[in-house]
Design a protein around this motif. Sequence first.
Motif, PDB file in Angstrom:
ATOM      1  N   HIS A  62       0.825  -1.203   0.000  1.00 13.34           N
ATOM      2  CA  HIS A  62       0.000   0.000   0.000  1.00 13.34           C
ATOM      3  C   HIS A  62       0.859   1.254   0.000  1.00 13.34           C
ATOM      4  CE1 HIS A  62       0.733  -0.524   4.339  1.00 13.34           C
ATOM      5  NE2 HIS A  62       0.208   0.667   4.587  1.00 13.34           N
ATOM      6  N   GLN A  63       0.202   2.392  -0.133  1.00 10.47           N
ATOM      7  CA  GLN A  63       0.875   3.643  -0.425  1.00 10.47           C
ATOM      8  C   GLN A  63       1.374   4.424   0.778  1.00 10.47           C
ATOM      9  OE1 GLN A  63      -2.946   4.633  -2.060  1.00 10.47           O
ATOM     10  NE2 GLN A  63      -2.792   6.736  -1.288  1.00 10.47           N
ATOM     11  N   GLN A  93      -2.880   0.655  -7.080  1.00 12.77           N
ATOM     12  CA  GLN A  93      -2.874   1.853  -7.908  1.00 12.77           C
ATOM     13  C   GLN A  93      -2.343   3.052  -7.125  1.00 12.77           C
ATOM     14  OE1 GLN A  93      -3.566   1.918 -11.221  1.00 12.77           O
ATOM     15  NE2 GLN A  93      -2.850   4.036 -11.177  1.00 12.77           N
ATOM     16  N   GLY A  94      -2.671   3.108  -5.834  1.00 19.42           N
ATOM     17  CA  GLY A  94      -2.213   4.209  -5.007  1.00 19.42           C
ATOM     18  C   GLY A  94      -0.706   4.280  -4.894  1.00 19.42           C
ATOM     19  N   GLN A  97       0.604   5.926  -7.978  1.00 19.24           N
ATOM     20  CA  GLN A  97       0.295   7.356  -7.993  1.00 19.24           C
ATOM     21  C   GLN A  97       1.278   8.162  -7.144  1.00 19.24           C
ATOM     22  OE1 GLN A  97      -3.799   7.299  -6.737  1.00 19.24           O
ATOM     23  NE2 GLN A  97      -4.587   6.974  -8.804  1.00 19.24           N
ATOM     24  N   VAL A  98       1.578   7.682  -5.937  1.00 18.74           N
ATOM     25  CA  VAL A  98       2.494   8.446  -5.086  1.00 18.74           C
ATOM     26  C   VAL A  98       3.928   8.351  -5.594  1.00 18.74           C
ATOM     27  CG1 VAL A  98       1.005   8.219  -3.058  1.00 18.74           C
ATOM     28  CG2 VAL A  98       2.839   6.562  -3.410  1.00 18.74           C
ATOM     29  N   THR A  99       4.289   7.246  -6.222  1.00 21.16           N
ATOM     30  CA  THR A  99       5.634   7.121  -6.789  1.00 21.16           C
ATOM     31  C   THR A  99       5.805   8.059  -7.974  1.00 21.16           C
ATOM     32  OG1 THR A  99       5.762   4.808  -6.086  1.00 21.16           O
ATOM     33  CG2 THR A  99       7.305   5.511  -7.789  1.00 21.16           C
ATOM     34  N   VAL A 136      -6.283   3.150   3.490  1.00 23.22           N
ATOM     35  CA  VAL A 136      -6.064   3.150   2.045  1.00 23.22           C
ATOM     36  C   VAL A 136      -6.081   1.699   1.563  1.00 23.22           C
ATOM     37  CG1 VAL A 136      -4.714   5.264   2.137  1.00 23.22           C
ATOM     38  CG2 VAL A 136      -3.540   3.054   2.255  1.00 23.22           C
ATOM     39  N   GLU A 137      -6.260   1.506   0.264  1.00 19.03           N
ATOM     40  CA  GLU A 137      -6.287   0.153  -0.290  1.00 19.03           C
ATOM     41  C   GLU A 137      -4.974  -0.553   0.048  1.00 19.03           C
ATOM     42  OE1 GLU A 137      -7.365  -2.058  -4.501  1.00 19.03           O
ATOM     43  OE2 GLU A 137      -6.315  -0.129  -4.570  1.00 19.03           O
ATOM     44  N   THR A 138      -5.079  -1.636   0.773  1.00 21.72           N
ATOM     45  CA  THR A 138      -3.916  -2.347   1.302  1.00 21.72           C
ATOM     46  C   THR A 138      -4.092  -3.837   1.062  1.00 21.72           C
ATOM     47  OG1 THR A 138      -3.644  -0.676   3.020  1.00 21.72           O
ATOM     48  CG2 THR A 138      -2.530  -2.776   3.373  1.00 21.72           C
ATOM     49  N   MET A 139      -3.033  -4.496   0.610  1.00 22.59           N
ATOM     50  CA  MET A 139      -3.104  -5.905   0.286  1.00 22.59           C
ATOM     51  C   MET A 139      -2.270  -6.766   1.232  1.00 22.59           C
ATOM     52  SD  MET A 139      -5.151  -6.105  -2.218  1.00 22.59           S
ATOM     53  CE  MET A 139      -5.991  -4.548  -2.536  1.00 22.59           C
TER      54      MET A 139
END
Length: 249
Positions: A62-63, A93-94, A97-99, A136-139
């Motif tokens: 996650h981001q 995806q997040g 985006q931050v990268t 946030v979306e976290t796997m």
Amino acid sequence: MNGLSVTVLGCSGSYAAPGESCSGYLVRSATTALWVDCGPGTFANLQHYVELKEVDALIVSHQHPDHCAELPVVYNAAKYYMGIQSMRVLATQGVRQVTDVHGDSSDLFGWETISDTSCANVGDIDVLFSRTDHPVETMAMRFDSGGKSIVYTSDTGRGWALSALSRDAGRPAPDLVVGEGTLLAATDDPAIPHLSAAWLAADANDVGARRLVVTHVPPGSKPEDHLAEAGDVFSGEVAVARTGATFWA
């Protein structure tokens, strides 16, 4: 190297304690190396074990910066110093985006977006993803190779359970769980999107895990306290993560 193992590259929760690094793990089989989460400080530690060109894929849960902030540093090192032409990156995806705030990274990183129930194959390791309970979306992710399995929870609250990567997914009990046990009994709060060591241990018991490693201990908290509270609940072998330690499935 035979079997399936995880080496801790960093395990401080949220920010790094003095002399430590944030979240990062090296998952290896006989032929495959995966860099899982790349929090600040983990790139330096990775290089004690493998060269960056030997990493078959980066997998980022996650981001939040304590799990992904090394990516721009890796980009610069790979592209401008190490002559690496491409790197496989599996991430939400997040994370991309931050990268890419620092510039388009797709000329080096081969981005593959992961989401709930995604599956991937890297070398001889199969990876299954499950979205956790986090802001946030976290796997969370499960690694299977050669009949052995490791589950890494990443960050989560109580609204997610290890069963999502075991019986609910038609998979056997994991051999090893590397799980966040950020909180203690004295700090446990259902409103906080993290787990206590005892809650993690009870969940690991529920799915029949054989071994448990408690990680993501925040600076200022004593790892031995997290180990003790998990050990009072978990019925198998239990340890607390420390940078440089290797655990086998």
